[in-house]
Each structure stands twice: as structure tokens, then as C-alpha cells.
Scaffold this active site. Structure first.
Site, PDB file in Angstrom:
ATOM      1  N   THR A  53       1.142  -3.460  -1.208  1.00 43.44           N
ATOM      2  CA  THR A  53       0.623  -3.680  -2.568  1.00 43.44           C
ATOM      3  C   THR A  53      -0.644  -2.889  -2.833  1.00 43.44           C
ATOM      4  O   THR A  53      -0.871  -2.415  -3.947  1.00 43.44           O
ATOM      5  CB  THR A  53       0.344  -5.191  -2.775  1.00 43.44           C
ATOM      6  N   ASP A 108       7.034  -0.724   1.552  1.00 41.80           N
ATOM      7  CA  ASP A 108       6.716  -2.147   1.400  1.00 41.80           C
ATOM      8  C   ASP A 108       6.803  -2.702   2.824  1.00 41.80           C
ATOM      9  O   ASP A 108       7.742  -2.369   3.559  1.00 41.80           O
ATOM     10  CB  ASP A 108       7.765  -2.810   0.505  1.00 41.80           C
TER      11      ASP A 108
HETATM   12  N1  ASP Z   1       5.383  -6.793  -0.463  1.00 44.79           N
HETATM   13  C1  ASP Z   1       4.066  -6.286  -0.188  1.00 44.79           C
HETATM   14  C2  ASP Z   1       4.041  -5.722   1.212  1.00 44.79           C
HETATM   15  O1  ASP Z   1       3.930  -6.448   2.151  1.00 44.79           O
HETATM   16  C3  ASP Z   1       3.044  -7.373  -0.354  1.00 44.79           C
HETATM   17  C4  ASP Z   1       1.610  -6.959  -0.134  1.00 44.79           C
HETATM   18  O2  ASP Z   1       1.270  -5.894   0.305  1.00 44.79           O
HETATM   19  O3  ASP Z   1       0.730  -7.791  -0.441  1.00 44.79           O
HETATM   20  O4  ASP Z   1       4.190  -4.533   1.366  1.00 44.79           O
END
Ligand code: ASP
Length: 365
Positions: free
Chosen positions: A32, A75
Site C-alpha cells: 500500500t 501486493d
Molecule cells: N494489500 C497490501 C499489501 O500487503 C496491504 C498493505 O500494504 O497495507 O501489500
């Protein structure tokens, strides 16, 4: 191939020629922290070479900063053991040239990655700090800037008098707290305090000043970094629940080629005493599957034999995981089984503390 990945120098207040300024490497893997919205309004990882532009605060730092980005940011739900081996190898490759490493990573599997890197990097003498964000960089209320800036400051920190490395450990820094890599657990998906330090005090708290918990930071005798290059992927996690059937337990434990399984038990390591359940464990043991007993409780420890419901487990080859987290247990199994040792040596390593993942009761301050 790894040495072909380009390093990008980020402009900062430290002259490139200021040899005394700490030199830090930021490894961007995705998550994210660097996500942007695509045409379908989904969050996807973007290329992070524009980090300097999105975080102008970096320019004021008194460090020499370089950035190395995964060619395809991901991700973190897509992270695999191959990525952990890559990261470990990259750190090994650049170890001598940098004072510390920051890994920008998605929060979803950050605790697994931090634990995996803790095991892969033996005799680590420099900080390797995972961080990320709940709100992408560039958004007004992002937590990326604060997380990254403080993680960099921790990575650059030295003991005031001795000038030695302050945090020679793999850690997760998030929301003003630095947690040992083998103790982190993601506990929140909506709030900024996404991680918890399980069964061990945080190593650093960031307030007006950085408060290092020196008593609980591992200081190892100086040794050469050893980067391990193998992880055994034929492992599983079996979480018990009241009503779990023989079919489910047997299906997991008889996966062809299975080498190890984390058994998520109740309370202080308790499990059903039903004959069919014990027979499943016995067959797995006979097939050479290593079973590591980890409690579903967030606090406390596994004490096999404390109750009747755990008394038979040790006799069936189940290894007590003490107060280890599931994230550390599964990566520890991958690491130890990847070493290709004898059964005695494997059991020995699985039941002992390797990277601060198990608390020696006397050492917690
Ligand atoms: N889905 C994201 C990830 O783990 C969530 C985040 O980074 O907070 O890559």
C-alpha cells in the site's frame, strides 16, 4: 542478475561525498505504501522510482540514501519464499556498502517476511527494518512519510558513546513502534497501529525522542554475516477448532512430501485426546513430518504436559513451540528444514531460540 538491479541515489542534505554520513539502502517491494488507483478504481502497486518527489522530506535528511526497487512491485499477499531469498541475497550483496537497510513492504505479510529474513540472515550486525503504510504515500493523511522517516532514523542510529550499531536486528517499524522481526503480528487492517509485538517488549518507541529498549535488543558477538539460501516450502499450518474432523486433519498431514506442520493448538498447547486425532499425529511422525506446537493464544506459552490434553503430544514427536508466533514458526520450519540436517539436529534447532523468536524467561526486561 541481482547485481544488475540499478541503485537510484535520492537527493538528500548529506553530500554524496560526505563519507561520515550514514549510508542507507531502501528496498521497495510494493504494498500500500506505494500504491495508486488504477482505471478500475483498484489499488495496485506502482513503480516507486519517484519516491523522492512524493516524499520531499527525504531531501532534508542527513543520510546518503539509495533506492532499489523490485522490477515488478507486488501486493504482499503475493509474496513467496523466493522473494525472501531474493531480499536476503540483495542484502548480502550490498551489506558491506551500507549502514542499514529499510524494506518497504505491504503490511499483509510483512510479519512473515520479517521473520523469514531474521532466519535467513545469520549473525546480522546491521539494522534491517521493514516498514510500509496503511495509506499510500502522496495521500494527505498518509502514514508512509512518518513510518519511513523514523525507520531511517532508527537504522542510522548509533550508541552515543561507543558509536556502535544500535539495532543489529531485523525489525518491523510501524506507528511509532519497532518490533523484533520474529515477534511481529499484523492485528489491524483499518487503524494505523497495524502491528503488535507478541510475547516480547517493543525494541524502540518513537516519541519526541527515540527510546531504544537496549536491554531487549540482541547483541551478538561480532561475526561475519551468513546469508542462507534455502527454504523448505513443503510445510503447512493446521489450526485446530472444536469439531475438526479426522478427514481434515489427515488430509493436511498426509500431503505428499510434507516435511513440517505448525499445529495451532489451544491455550498452553492443548489438543484433543480422541484416539483418531492422536493416531493422525502418530502416522505423521512415522512419515517423518516435524510437528511444531504453537498456541492460538496471543500471549502465554506452550507447555506440553501441563494438562492431560497435551501430555501425549511430546511422545508423538510434537515439538513444543514455547511462545513463538505462527508467522515465526512457519518460517522457522522452512528455514530449519532447508538446512538438511539430521533428525536430532533438526529437532534441536526447532526447539531452541535462533533469532529471538522464543523468550528465555530471564532475558525479558
Ligand atoms: N494489500 C497490501 C499489501 O500487503 C496491504 C498493505 O500494504 O497495507 O501489500
Amino acid at each position: 542478475m541481482l547485481d544488475a538491479l540499478p541503485l537510484l541515489t535520492l537527493p538528500t542534505a548529506a553530500e554524496a561525498t560526505d563519507a561520515a554520513a550514514p549510508r542507507l539502502l531502501i528496498l521497495y517491494t510494493g504494498g500500500t505504501v506505494g500504491m495508486a488507483v488504477n482505471r478500475r478504481q483498484e489499488l495496485v502497486p506502482m513503480h516507486f522510482s519517484k519516491l523522492g518527489k512524493r516524499m520531499p522530506e527525504l531531501r532534508q535528511l542527513p543520510y546518503r540514501l539509495e533506492l532499489l526497487a523490485f522490477p515488478q512491485p507486488i501486493d504482499s499477499s503475493n509474496v513467496t519464499p523466493a522473494d525472501w531469498l531474493w531480499l536476503a541475497e540483495l542484502i548480502g550483496l550490498h551489506y558491506a556498502d551500507f549502514d542499514g537497510f529499510i524494506i518497504l513492504h505491504g503490511t499483509d505479510t510483512m510479519a512473515y517476511s520479517a521473520a523469514a529474513l531474521s532466519f535467513l540472515l545469520e549473525s546480522l550486525g546491521k539494522p534491517v527494518i521493514f516498514t510500509g503504510a496503511q495509506v499510500p504515500v502522496g495521500r494527505t493523511r498518509t502514514d508512509a512519510t512518518r513510518n519511513l522517516l523514523t525507520a531511517l532514523e532508527i537504522a542510522a542510529a548509533r550508541h552515543p558513546h561507543a558509536h556502535t550499531v544500535r539495532l543489529p536486528e531485523v525489525g518491523v517499524f510501524f506507528n511509532d513502534v519497532l518490533i523484533r522481526g520474529t515477534r511481529a503480528k499484523k492485528v489491524e487492517s483499518q487503524q494505523f497501529a497495524a502491528f503488535k509485538s507478541e510475547n516480547y517488549p517493543p525494541l524502540v518507541r518513537a516519541g519526541i525522542n527515540l527510546d531504544f529498549n537496549d536491554t531487549n535488543i540482541r547483541l551478538l558477538p561480532a561475526a561475519r554475516l551468513k546469508v542462507h539460501q534455502k527454504l523448505e516450502e513443503k510445510v503447512a499450518v493446521l489450526r485446530l477448532f472444536p469439531g475438526i474432523t479426522e478427514g481434515v486433519v489427515e488430509a493436511v498431514l498426509s500431503v505428499p512430501g510434507l516435511r513440517g506442520c505448525v499445529l495451532e493448538t489451544y491455550g498452553s498447547g492443548n489438543a484433543p485426546t480422541a484416539p483418531w486425532f492422536l493416531a493422525c499425529l502418530e502416522r505423521a511422525y512415522a512419515r517423518g513430518v516435524y510437528l511444531l506446537n504453537v498456541s492460538q493464544c496471543e500471549e502465554g506459552r506452550v507447555v506440553q504436559g501441563h494438562y492431560e490434553t497435551s501430555a501425549r503430544l511430546a511422545g508423538l514427536g510434537v515439538i513444543g513451540g514455547d511462545d513463538i508466533t505462527t508467522e515465526a514458526a512457519i518460517t522457522k520450519l522452512m528455514f530449519v528444514l532447508g538446512l538438511g540436517l539430521s533428525e536430532v539436529e533438526t529437532r534441536q534447532l526447532l526447539s531452541h531460540d535462533l533469532r529471538g523468536e522464543i523468550t528465555l524467561k530471564t532475558s525479558v526486561g
